[in-house]
Design a protein around this motif. Structure first.
Motif, PDB file in Angstrom:
ATOM      1  N   TYR A 134      44.787  46.545  60.238  1.00  0.00           N
ATOM      2  CA  TYR A 134      44.306  47.932  60.229  1.00  0.00           C
ATOM      3  C   TYR A 134      42.885  48.056  59.658  1.00  0.00           C
ATOM      4  CZ  TYR A 134      45.539  47.972  55.267  1.00  0.00           C
ATOM      5  OH  TYR A 134      45.600  47.671  53.945  1.00  0.00           O
ATOM      6  N   TYR A 156      26.807  50.284  55.214  1.00  0.00           N
ATOM      7  CA  TYR A 156      27.676  51.454  55.012  1.00  0.00           C
ATOM      8  C   TYR A 156      27.047  52.401  53.992  1.00  0.00           C
ATOM      9  CZ  TYR A 156      31.581  54.253  53.354  1.00  0.00           C
ATOM     10  OH  TYR A 156      32.380  55.303  52.983  1.00  0.00           O
ATOM     11  N   GLN A 175      29.820  61.651  44.051  1.00  0.00           N
ATOM     12  CA  GLN A 175      30.753  60.828  43.266  1.00  0.00           C
ATOM     13  C   GLN A 175      30.623  61.112  41.770  1.00  0.00           C
ATOM     14  OE1 GLN A 175      29.265  59.729  46.009  1.00  0.00           O
ATOM     15  NE2 GLN A 175      30.629  58.383  47.157  1.00  0.00           N
ATOM     16  N   GLY A 197      39.511  50.770  46.955  1.00  0.00           N
ATOM     17  CA  GLY A 197      38.753  51.102  48.168  1.00  0.00           C
ATOM     18  C   GLY A 197      37.355  51.533  47.756  1.00  0.00           C
ATOM     19  N   ASP A 220      38.158  46.146  46.659  1.00  0.00           N
ATOM     20  CA  ASP A 220      38.048  46.493  48.080  1.00  0.00           C
ATOM     21  C   ASP A 220      38.445  45.278  48.902  1.00  0.00           C
ATOM     22  OD1 ASP A 220      36.327  48.961  49.607  1.00  0.00           O
ATOM     23  OD2 ASP A 220      36.688  47.136  50.800  1.00  0.00           O
ATOM     24  N   VAL A 221      39.031  45.535  50.074  1.00  0.00           N
ATOM     25  CA  VAL A 221      39.429  44.446  50.964  1.00  0.00           C
ATOM     26  C   VAL A 221      38.197  43.736  51.537  1.00  0.00           C
ATOM     27  CG1 VAL A 221      39.537  45.940  53.014  1.00  0.00           C
ATOM     28  CG2 VAL A 221      40.940  43.889  52.929  1.00  0.00           C
ATOM     29  N   ALA A 247      44.368  46.750  47.908  1.00  0.00           N
ATOM     30  CA  ALA A 247      44.875  47.812  47.037  1.00  0.00           C
ATOM     31  C   ALA A 247      46.397  47.750  46.950  1.00  0.00           C
ATOM     32  CB  ALA A 247      44.434  49.177  47.566  1.00  0.00           C
ATOM     33  N   GLU A 248      47.055  47.176  47.981  1.00  0.00           N
ATOM     34  CA  GLU A 248      48.525  47.090  47.920  1.00  0.00           C
ATOM     35  C   GLU A 248      48.988  45.853  47.156  1.00  0.00           C
ATOM     36  OE1 GLU A 248      46.411  47.190  50.556  1.00  0.00           O
ATOM     37  OE2 GLU A 248      47.585  47.027  52.408  1.00  0.00           O
ATOM     38  N   TYR A 263      38.728  57.293  46.587  1.00  0.00           N
ATOM     39  CA  TYR A 263      38.029  58.337  47.333  1.00  0.00           C
ATOM     40  C   TYR A 263      37.898  57.888  48.787  1.00  0.00           C
ATOM     41  CZ  TYR A 263      34.394  61.546  48.852  1.00  0.00           C
ATOM     42  OH  TYR A 263      33.689  62.488  49.552  1.00  0.00           O
TER      43      TYR A 263
END
Ligand SMILES: C[S@@+](CC[C@H](N)C(=O)[O-])C[C@H]1O[C@@H](n2cnc3c(N)ncnc32)[C@H](O)[C@@H]1O
Length: 368
Positions: A134, A156, A175, A197, A220-221, A247-248, A263
């Protein structure tokens, strides 16, 4: 608690020097000038054309699915042309930003290499991390997405300042406001903070600026994101630990954190991953600790805040984002009853804070 230093951030009082340090710039004058042009075109398109709506007879069409609503609005030729032009300008922006980094790739790579093993703060990259499917797509149409371009984090961050926030908060002001609104645990102790994230680390940095004594982590991934986040934080003199992890599955001990923030993470992960992340946060936040979540409204929000997009324009916009901004999990996220997920995982939930972005407050969850 003694030792918890808490500094109110003031996004309106950034000096010119502060602003210059926080902005992305390019080593060549011609590239900088061209990027200012690209930025202006994107801002013009976003501000002048976003409000363009199809003509009223089409708006009166009855209840439709979001895809049907999109198709109906696109029957208005002027609206269709504007919509297509908007996406072309969006792609023009990404193309120019990616080219600008690619053109001076040696410069940008050397800058990150210089801080990889240097502080303040630290960087943990995990090249062997299995990136979930994903997360492997070109979110927001960003070429390579977060994970497939060595400059993904930098690209980004730069494009975000001109696209997503339409140039309104180019120094991380939004932020800072998010960080200011995070409630402290009732006992006042803020020793460890995690931002999940974290992308380019803009919120992570603001949390560190607000709580300078707290051990602060950004996870972060995306390797390119945390690499750039560490580079930027080190340049800003902020002692933050950035790690490429899921995060999981954060690898932190049970009850480790006093505050966790996220966020705009959840609408970008699958519903299955969202459930796993909630369980992981319930594991690593201590009793009395606070999780401050900010993302789009979902099912289960109070009705005065949660206004589902039932108009044809709202539905067409939902399809536009889902299908054309490559945000494939957006609709599944909005269908989740996120407050109920948090309650079931052992949090007390409060949504009475101030609206921060697009009229919505953060969801503040306190671990029971
Ligand atoms: C919209 S960005 C977050 C923006 C950021 N919080 C800020 O303040 O600018 C979403 C981020 O979530 C990351 N992400 C997606 N799935 C993740 C996961 N399972 N674990 C950790 N990070 C993830 C993406 O790599 C991306 O950097």
């Amino acid at each position: 608690m003694a030792g918890t230093v808490d500094i109110k951030l003031d996004p309106k009082s950034l000096t010119a020097a502060d602003k210059a340090r926080r902005r992305v710039s390019f080593p060549r004058l011609d590239v900088n000038s061209h990027m200012h042009f690209a930025e202006g075109v994107k801002m013009w398109a976003t501000r002048r054309m976003a409000g363009a709506q199809p003509s009223s007879p089409i708006c009166e069409t009855e209840a439709l699915t979001i895809e049907q609503a999109w198709a109906a609005t696109m029957r208005d030729p002027a609206h269709a042309a504007q919509t297509r032009l908007n996406w072309s300008i969006h792609d023009f922006m990404w193309d120019r930003v990616c080219r600008a980094f690619g053109r001076d790739a040696d410069h940008f790579l050397a800058a990150m290499e210089a801080t990889d093993n240097d502080g303040p703060g630290s960087l943990e990259l995990n090249p062997a991390l299995a990136i979930p499917d994903y997360a492997r797509h070109e979110i927001h149409r960003q070429p390579g997405g977060y994970v497939g371009d060595p400059f993904g984090g930098w690209v980004y961050h730069y494009a975000l300042t001109l696209a997503h926030y339409q140039g309104r908060t180019p120094h991380g002001e939004l932020q800072m406001e998010l960080a200011n609104a995070v409630p402290k645990p009732a006992d006042g102790a803020v020793n460890r903070i995690l931002d999940i994230g974290c992308a380019s680390g803009v919120l992570t940095n603001a949390m560190k600026e607000r709580f300078p004594k707290a051990e602060t982590w950004g996870v972060d991934v995306s390797g390119p994101c945390v690499r750039y986040a560490h580079h930027r934080a080190a340049k800003l003199g902020l002692d933050i630990h950035f790690a490429q992890r899921l995060a999981e599955d954060t690898k932190f001990p049970n009850g480790h954190f006093d505050i966790v923030t996220d966020y705009l993470l959840f609408h970008e992960v699958s519903a299955e991953a969202a459930r796993k992340i909630v369980a992981e946060m319930a594991r690593i936040i201590r009793p009395g600790g606070v999780w401050c979540h900010n993302d789009a409204q979902t099912t289960g929000w109070p009705s005065e805040i949660h206004r589902p997009d039932t108009s044809i324009q709202g539905k067409a916009m939902a399809w536009n984002l889902y299908r054309h901004n490559y945000e494939p999990w957006y609709e599944a996220y909005k269908a989740l009853d996120f407050p109920a997920l948090l309650r079931d995982a052992g949090f007390d939930v409060d949504m009475s804070g101030p609206p921060i972005f697009r009229g919505r407050p953060s969801v503040n969850a306190v671990k029971r």
